[in-house]
Design an enzyme around this catalytic site. Structure first.
Site, mmCIF file in Angstrom:
data_model
loop_
_atom_site.group_PDB
_atom_site.id
_atom_site.type_symbol
_atom_site.label_atom_id
_atom_site.label_comp_id
_atom_site.label_asym_id
_atom_site.label_seq_id
_atom_site.Cartn_x
_atom_site.Cartn_y
_atom_site.Cartn_z
ATOM 1 N N HIS A 165 13.766 20.097 1.807
ATOM 2 C CA HIS A 165 12.670 20.479 2.685
ATOM 3 C C HIS A 165 12.877 21.820 3.360
ATOM 4 O O HIS A 165 11.997 22.282 4.079
ATOM 5 C CB HIS A 165 12.476 19.396 3.749
ATOM 6 C CG HIS A 165 13.655 19.239 4.663
ATOM 7 N ND1 HIS A 165 14.890 18.847 4.214
ATOM 8 C CD2 HIS A 165 13.786 19.433 5.990
ATOM 9 C CE1 HIS A 165 15.721 18.793 5.234
ATOM 10 N NE2 HIS A 165 15.091 19.153 6.324
ATOM 11 N N CYS A 166 14.016 22.472 3.152
ATOM 12 C CA CYS A 166 14.309 23.693 3.914
ATOM 13 C C CYS A 166 14.525 24.926 3.034
ATOM 14 O O CYS A 166 13.764 25.886 3.103
ATOM 15 C CB CYS A 166 15.553 23.479 4.785
ATOM 16 S SG CYS A 166 15.289 22.397 6.188
ATOM 17 N N ILE A 167 15.571 24.902 2.230
ATOM 18 C CA ILE A 167 16.025 26.128 1.568
ATOM 19 C C ILE A 167 14.995 26.711 0.600
ATOM 20 O O ILE A 167 14.838 27.935 0.534
ATOM 21 C CB ILE A 167 17.387 25.904 0.874
ATOM 22 C CG1 ILE A 167 18.416 25.462 1.918
ATOM 23 C CG2 ILE A 167 17.879 27.175 0.196
ATOM 24 C CD1 ILE A 167 19.751 25.092 1.337
#
Length: 447
Positions: free
Chosen positions: A277-279
């Site tokens: 969900h981030c990188i």
């Protein structure tokens, strides 16, 4: 007397004494662990989610997040410190409101703040006077102080007087046994000194260590910087993998040897692409915002291009390996995807490169299945609706040997790699999972 000081002092007393009610909006990988941690810290917690099935499961004591063991959840439900609800009117009883909703990208790779905006509007309609409102969702710098603040002030109320506003980025790492919500240092910030003091008071009671910074925009930049650092370094080793493959050099051996240097080197490892969900998402939030300031972000964008291209590189390596081993085309082959989750030992499939690989195989007419011990069936997702309901196949000798190739995408620990190495006609290993366990040979191809 300054009423803002009185209001801030009153809410601070409630927060410090744990008399405050905390509302956590969004009960996913970020919100649910925080909600249970806050309940364990002594707060009465209301968890808000639009998914009624999640609400019912949680109120029955059933956890769908591995980081939240069911005994911990059931204890907080039983003693009345945690309750889930889909009724956002109940925000009116919350002294603290924390926003933990998704911040995805559009198909044009631009920030989609619709979930944050909708949530802020719901809070504005229902909030308790003097409430502390904290955004945890990852976003571009200035979001809290512009987008969220503007929505909350649209009715004429003012931040620092009628409510208090802060930002504290989530730092969850699903599957990481060494760190959990309460042990990960928490970046905290507020819109003004009163808000800052309230944010510090709340998180100071929930987690072991807080790290104050001067403003929400700094805190937002901290989170994006952390993920850009990983994205850029992963892109570097992904590019090195392609270069060293061409030179017949094992990039994993190179990295492991380089990592013995006690200074000046930090090991990152290549893979089939980025997931989670981030990188894969957060760097594009900064590149989008930077355009407003006419500042180029060539380095970040290049890293994104490299990482996004990795699934296509995997397919090209698979195509060559099939042709070399069996003189067989990709379209005529049967392939097993080993691992659907974006990282090992978790069921999290968000942004998993496995889906990009599956899309490419489907486009080529390849027959394929998947095996993942953590994902028994593919849940409904916004981006990959066509795979909803597909089930994981078993991993026995007969099943493995029935495929022309096994593409190892996720290196879960609870997989019998010896069986895979012994029975697979061809293994395309994107994680060096077999190599680091001592399995090699002509049927194992690193990619």
């Amino acid at each position: 007397m300054d009423t803002s000081v009185v209001s801030a002092e009153n809410i601070k007393i409630r927060i410090e004494s744990r008399a405050a009610t905390a509302g956590i909006i969004g009960l996913g990988y970020v919100g649910l662990p925080l909600a249970v941690a806050a309940a364990k810290a002594g707060y009465a917690v209301l968890g808000f989610d639009v998914d009624q099935s999640k609400v019912e499961a949680l109120n029955a004591g059933n956890s769908y997040i591995e980081a939240v063991p069911e005994p911990s959840l059931r204890e907080q439900v039983a003693v009345g410190r945690f309750e889930a609800t889909a009724d956002f009117a109940r925000l009116a009883s919350c002294d603290v409101v924390v926003i933990c909703v998704p911040t995805p990208l559009t198909k044009q790779r631009e920030p989609d703040l619709s979930f944050v905006e909708q949530t802020a509007s719901a809070i504005a309609r229902n909030r308790k006077p003097g409430a502390l409102i904290i955004l945890e969702s990852t976003t571009w710098p200035w979001t809290t102080e512009t987008v969220v603040k503007n929505i909350l002030e649209a009715d004429g109320t003012k931040s620092g007087r009628d409510f208090f506003l802060g930002f504290s980025p989530e730092r969850e790492d699903p599957g990481n046994a060494s760190f959990r919500t309460v042990t990960i240092p928490k970046i905290v910030s507020g819109d003004g000194a009163d808000a800052q003091a309230l944010v510090e008071a709340f998180y100071g009671n929930v987690v072991e260590r807080i790290v104050p910074v001067s403003s929400p925009r700094v805190a937002e930049a901290v989170k994006i910087t952390e993920n850009i650092f990983r994205a850029v370094n992963i892109a570097l080793v992904n590019e090195l993998k392609i270069i060293y493959d061409a030179m017949d050099i094992d990039v994993w051996e190179v990295i492991d040897a380089a990592a013995t240097k006690p200074f000046g080197f930090m090991p990152f490892y290549p893979g089939p692409g980025l997931g989670g969900h981030c990188i894969p998402i957060d760097p594009f939030y900064l590149t989008w915002k930077a355009r407003e300031y006419n500042v180029p972000t060539r380095f970040i964008e290049l890293a994104g291009e490299i990482n996004v291209a990795m699934p296509r590189y995997v397919i090209s390596r698979l195509e060559v390996a099939l042709d070399k081993s069996f003189a067989k085309s990709l379209s005529a082959s049967k392939v097993l995807i080993l691992g659907l989750a974006y990282k090992k030992n978790v069921p999290d499939i968000r942004e998993s490169p496995a889906f990009a690989i599956m899309d490419m195989l489907k486009a080529r007419g390849t027959t394929f299945d998947y095996h993942d011990p953590h994902v028994p069936s593919i849940p409904r997702t916004r981006e990959h609706e066509q795979y909803y309901g597909q089930r994981s196949v078993g991993l026995d000798a007969a099943t493995i040997s029935s495929y022309d190739a096994v593409v190892l995408v996720t290196d879960h620990d609870d997989v019998d790699y010896g069986l895979v190495a012994a029975k697979a006609k061809l293994v395309l290993d994107t994680r060096n999972a077999l190599g680091k366990r001592g399995f090699s040979g002509e049927t194992v191809v690193k990619a």
